[in-house]
Scaffold this active site. Structure first.
Site, mmCIF file in Angstrom:
data_model
loop_
_atom_site.group_PDB
_atom_site.id
_atom_site.type_symbol
_atom_site.label_atom_id
_atom_site.label_comp_id
_atom_site.label_asym_id
_atom_site.label_seq_id
_atom_site.Cartn_x
_atom_site.Cartn_y
_atom_site.Cartn_z
ATOM 1 N N LYS A 121 0.814 -1.224 0.000
ATOM 2 C CA LYS A 121 0.000 0.000 0.000
ATOM 3 C C LYS A 121 0.841 1.264 0.000
ATOM 4 O O LYS A 121 0.397 2.298 -0.489
ATOM 5 C CB LYS A 121 -0.981 0.001 1.178
ATOM 6 C CG LYS A 121 -2.074 -1.045 1.009
ATOM 7 C CD LYS A 121 -3.314 -0.757 1.815
ATOM 8 C CE LYS A 121 -4.423 -1.717 1.410
ATOM 9 N NZ LYS A 121 -5.652 -1.532 2.137
ATOM 10 N N LYS A 205 -5.159 -9.893 -6.254
ATOM 11 C CA LYS A 205 -6.433 -10.115 -5.566
ATOM 12 C C LYS A 205 -7.480 -9.087 -5.988
ATOM 13 O O LYS A 205 -7.137 -7.955 -6.340
ATOM 14 C CB LYS A 205 -6.233 -10.140 -4.047
ATOM 15 C CG LYS A 205 -6.218 -8.813 -3.360
ATOM 16 C CD LYS A 205 -6.390 -8.966 -1.843
ATOM 17 C CE LYS A 205 -6.450 -7.570 -1.244
ATOM 18 N NZ LYS A 205 -7.260 -7.413 -0.085
ATOM 19 N N LYS A 208 -10.953 -3.366 -3.692
ATOM 20 C CA LYS A 208 -11.765 -2.150 -3.842
ATOM 21 C C LYS A 208 -10.981 -1.050 -4.535
ATOM 22 O O LYS A 208 -11.541 -0.213 -5.227
ATOM 23 C CB LYS A 208 -12.117 -1.589 -2.460
ATOM 24 C CG LYS A 208 -13.036 -2.407 -1.628
ATOM 25 C CD LYS A 208 -13.325 -1.611 -0.344
ATOM 26 C CE LYS A 208 -13.687 -2.495 0.796
ATOM 27 N NZ LYS A 208 -12.760 -2.424 1.922
HETATM 28 N N1 AQP Z 1 -10.016 -10.655 -2.907
HETATM 29 C C1 AQP Z 1 -10.398 -11.093 -1.718
HETATM 30 N N2 AQP Z 1 -10.693 -12.400 -1.517
HETATM 31 C C2 AQP Z 1 -11.102 -12.853 -0.297
HETATM 32 N N3 AQP Z 1 -11.246 -12.046 0.789
HETATM 33 C C3 AQP Z 1 -10.973 -10.731 0.630
HETATM 34 N N4 AQP Z 1 -11.026 -9.669 1.473
HETATM 35 C C4 AQP Z 1 -10.646 -8.551 0.805
HETATM 36 N N5 AQP Z 1 -10.349 -8.840 -0.470
HETATM 37 C C5 AQP Z 1 -10.540 -10.185 -0.621
HETATM 38 C C6 AQP Z 1 -11.435 -9.781 2.874
HETATM 39 O O1 AQP Z 1 -12.493 -8.860 3.087
HETATM 40 C C7 AQP Z 1 -12.414 -8.386 4.434
HETATM 41 C C8 AQP Z 1 -12.558 -6.890 4.450
HETATM 42 O O2 AQP Z 1 -11.466 -6.297 3.797
HETATM 43 P P1 AQP Z 1 -11.184 -4.765 4.014
HETATM 44 O O3 AQP Z 1 -12.104 -3.961 3.233
HETATM 45 O O4 AQP Z 1 -11.165 -4.431 5.432
HETATM 46 O O5 AQP Z 1 -9.721 -4.594 3.544
HETATM 47 P P2 AQP Z 1 -8.941 -5.018 2.303
HETATM 48 O O6 AQP Z 1 -8.430 -6.413 2.466
HETATM 49 O O7 AQP Z 1 -7.912 -3.983 2.190
HETATM 50 O O8 AQP Z 1 -9.990 -4.992 1.102
HETATM 51 P P3 AQP Z 1 -9.709 -4.564 -0.344
HETATM 52 O O9 AQP Z 1 -10.922 -4.749 -1.127
HETATM 53 O O10 AQP Z 1 -8.496 -5.211 -0.889
HETATM 54 O O11 AQP Z 1 -9.474 -3.023 -0.195
HETATM 55 P P4 AQP Z 1 -8.265 -2.169 -0.622
HETATM 56 O O12 AQP Z 1 -8.304 -2.172 -2.110
HETATM 57 O O13 AQP Z 1 -8.574 -0.836 -0.016
HETATM 58 O O14 AQP Z 1 -7.037 -2.818 -0.076
HETATM 59 C C9 AQP Z 1 -11.096 -8.892 5.023
HETATM 60 O O15 AQP Z 1 -11.376 -10.014 5.842
HETATM 61 C C10 AQP Z 1 -10.326 -9.315 3.818
HETATM 62 O O16 AQP Z 1 -9.447 -10.395 4.108
#
Ligand code: AQP
Length: 344
Positions: A121, A205, A208
């Protein structure tokens, strides 16, 4: 690191989701669906919208409240019941930040320097990242341990952070001479859906923050959009659907689509290959689109209903904050005593 004296308190779940944009299929299969399954299995669960984590990266201040509501709406629409589980906003329980500070003084720089999410990040310019982004996993440890949660349902990407939570718990217990005070929380990761990949690149992965909208299926996408995104999902030039699970090796995009199908249908990759092996993507993709729509459209409809009447969400969050504070307060009181703070 393992405990000398094991924790013997109640078992409970804690997990959180950041209000940083539209929830996607990865968040649903990796987290939300598991929360609901655990609730059905009778687990005591606390589920929070982690707004303190959302401000570790640049963000839109006026939009934060609405995004927070949207995550709460998604939790409720997926089936979390505010009477059975505790649904709340992280910043409404002050004990998270107090414990995070104490844990900042327990965790070691070297532990945090190993965290791959910070490296991903912060990109090439880590020097300009917020201190909060670096300390993010310490706050996550506090989120979990301020409730003495024993189990944390998360996607595969959070595994390393959970290891750090266990390290912090063990170190605190040892440093302050309170064996077994904090549990060493266990991740609940297994099962299909633990790592859903981008629809455009099977090695990245689903996220968002991916600028390509077509890389993910959002929970609020309508039926036509879901079908279009699946139709356009990247596959490869190696022919039709593989005839065996082993033949998915080296075909990450295809393996991802098979995994999504299996997770949505509640079945295994083997069963999906048995049904679709050797068939063309022209057969498999529409079947996957139908399955995704059948699964997600009731959630989308319920989310929209809840967001049209935010009072219901706000009531649930107020009640959740009260319940969460009631669990956290006696624990943070004991922490204050253990670390030698002045008692008033
Ligand atoms: N691709 C994924 N597959 C399975 N699980 C996932 N999670 C996120 N992406 C995947 C799980 O969703 C929960 C919430 O995630 P979060 O929003 O708190 O944080 P994150 O992991 O940072 O989600 P994103 O979508 O990847 O956001 P950005 O792009 O901002 O980094 C967690 O339990 C996570 O494991």
């Amino acid at each position: 690191m393992s405990e000398q004296t094991p924790y013997s308190g109640p078992q409970r779940i804690l997990s959180g989701i950041q209000p940083t944009g539209n929830l996607h299929l990865g968040n649903y299969l990796g987290a939300l669906k598991k929360f609901v399954d655990l609730q059905s299995a009778g687990w005591e669960g606390l589920y929070c919208v982690v707004d303190l984590h959302a401000i570790t990266m640049p963000y839109d201040v006026p939009a934060l409240k609405d995004q927070t509501r949207q995550i709460a709406a998604a939790m409720m629409a997926c089936g979390l019941d505010p009477d059975e589980s505790t649904i709340f906003v992280q910043s409404s329980v002050r004990a998270h930040t107090e414990l995070a500070w104490i844990f900042n003084c327990v965790a070691r720089m070297g532990w945090l320097e190993k965290m791959t999410q910070f490296k991903d990040k912060s990109g090439k310019d880590a020097e300009r990242s917020s201190v909060g982004l670096f300390a993010y996993p310490v706050l996550q440890a506090a989120d979990i341990l301020v409730y003495k949660a024993t189990h944390v349902p998360v996607g595969e990407d959070q595994k390393q952070h959970l290891e750090l939570s266990r390290q912090v718990a063990a170190r605190f217990n040892q440093q302050f001479g309170v064996p077994g005070f904090f549990p060493e929380p266990q991740p609940l990761i297994e099962g299909p859906g633990a790592r859903i990949m981008s629809l455009k690149d099977g090695t990245k992965k689903m996220s968002k923050s991916d600028p390509a909208e077509t890389s993910r299926i959002n929970l609020i996408d309508d039926e036509a959009t879901i079908a279009k995104k699946i139709k356009k999902a990247k596959t490869d030039t190696l022919g039709d659907m593989p005839e065996t699970v082993e033949a998915m090796e080296g075909r990450p995009e295809v393996a991802n689509l098979v995994g999504i199908y299996a997770a949505l249908a509640g079945t295994s990759n083997e069963a999906v290959i048995e049904e679709f092996g050797g068939k063309g993507f022209g057969t498999f993709k529409p079947a996957l689109a139908d399955l995704a729509v059948a699964h997600l459209s009731p959630i989308t409809t319920e989310m929209r209903r809840l967001l049209d009447d935010p009072a219901e969400i706000d009531r649930a969050l107020a009640k959740g904050a009260e319940k969460a504070n009631a669990v956290a307060e006696p624990i943070i009181e004991d922490v204050r005593k253990a670390v030698g703070f002045w008692q008033v």
